[in-house]
Design an enzyme around this catalytic site. Structure first.
Site, PDB file in Angstrom:
ATOM      1  N   CYS A  15       0.592  49.573  43.469  1.00 30.32           N
ATOM      2  CA  CYS A  15      -0.190  49.124  42.307  1.00 30.32           C
ATOM      3  C   CYS A  15      -1.145  50.232  41.873  1.00 30.32           C
ATOM      4  CB  CYS A  15      -0.983  47.866  42.651  1.00 30.32           C
ATOM      5  SG  CYS A  15      -0.019  46.335  42.630  1.00 30.32           S
ATOM      6  N   ASP A  29       9.169  60.246  46.250  1.00 32.32           N
ATOM      7  CA  ASP A  29       8.707  59.747  47.540  1.00 32.32           C
ATOM      8  C   ASP A  29       7.896  60.849  48.227  1.00 32.32           C
ATOM      9  OD1 ASP A  29       9.791  57.266  49.578  1.00 32.32           O
ATOM     10  OD2 ASP A  29       8.792  58.983  50.499  1.00 32.32           O
ATOM     11  N   HIS A  79       3.002  43.478  40.475  1.00 31.59           N
ATOM     12  CA  HIS A  79       3.123  43.383  41.934  1.00 31.59           C
ATOM     13  C   HIS A  79       4.084  42.274  42.319  1.00 31.59           C
ATOM     14  CE1 HIS A  79       1.979  43.975  46.120  1.00 31.59           C
ATOM     15  NE2 HIS A  79       2.196  42.676  46.222  1.00 31.59           N
ATOM     16  N   GLY A 138      12.884  47.309  57.619  1.00 29.39           N
ATOM     17  CA  GLY A 138      12.121  48.552  57.634  1.00 29.39           C
ATOM     18  C   GLY A 138      11.184  48.724  56.458  1.00 29.39           C
ATOM     19  N   HIS A 176       5.390  46.234  48.199  1.00 22.92           N
ATOM     20  CA  HIS A 176       5.465  46.172  46.735  1.00 22.92           C
ATOM     21  C   HIS A 176       6.884  46.636  46.409  1.00 22.92           C
ATOM     22  CE1 HIS A 176       3.494  47.106  42.584  1.00 22.92           C
ATOM     23  NE2 HIS A 176       4.806  47.320  42.468  1.00 22.92           N
ATOM     24  N   HIS A 224      10.234  48.145  45.572  1.00 22.86           N
ATOM     25  CA  HIS A 224      10.615  49.491  45.135  1.00 22.86           C
ATOM     26  C   HIS A 224      12.076  49.738  45.503  1.00 22.86           C
ATOM     27  CE1 HIS A 224       8.982  49.736  49.210  1.00 22.86           C
ATOM     28  NE2 HIS A 224       9.840  50.718  49.436  1.00 22.86           N
TER      29      HIS A 224
END
Ligand code: 5GP
Ligand code: ZN
Length: 113
Positions: free
Chosen positions: A6, A29, A45, A92, A97, A99
């Site tokens: 967020c 990343d 979110h 994992g 949030h 993705h």
């Protein structure tokens, strides 16, 4: 809410943003596992994919647009890539949030877990 993605979406925390529209943001990343490792993240979110309603066509369309844009601009649309979304601790998931990882740029192991 103390959520790192967020905060990236609202630019409170910096990230290398490669794509953005009204509904999603995509950034590199921080700990790449392959030469191409980009995250596509809804701006709203949602904890994981199980919170994404199938009738949120605006968001689903934006996610697919982002994936097509990133894979085309990086060239992995030609070489091959993987899209992964982890949901829950057994999978994992570490950032809660939603993705989507887009991973490519090298030969990936033929393993789904
Ligand atoms: P998960 O394990 O939840 O599927 O993936 C979380 C991903 O977020 C990991 O690949 C991790 O490297 C990445 N990540 C965690 N914190 C940050 C951050 O602050 N910035 C960026 N760009 N990526 C992050
Ligand atoms: Zn969040």
């Amino acid at each position: 809410m103390d959520c790192i993605f967020c905060k990236i979406a609202t630019r409170e925390i910096p990230a290398t943003v490669v794509y953005e529209d009204d509904h999603v943001i995509a950034f590199e990343d921080i700990q790449k596992v392959a030469p191409i490792h980009t995250l596509v993240v809804p701006k709203m979110h949602l904890t994981s994919i199980i919170e994404l309603p199938y009738d949120n066509t605006a968001l689903l369309t934006s996610i697919q647009k982002a994936i097509l844009h990133i894979t085309k601009t990086t060239g992995v649309d030609q070489s091959g890539f993987r899209v992964i979304t982890n949901s829950g601790t057994s999978a994992g998931q570490t950032v809660f949030h939603l993705h989507y990882h887009i991973i490519g740029g090298r030969d990936l192991q033929v393993s789904l877990g």
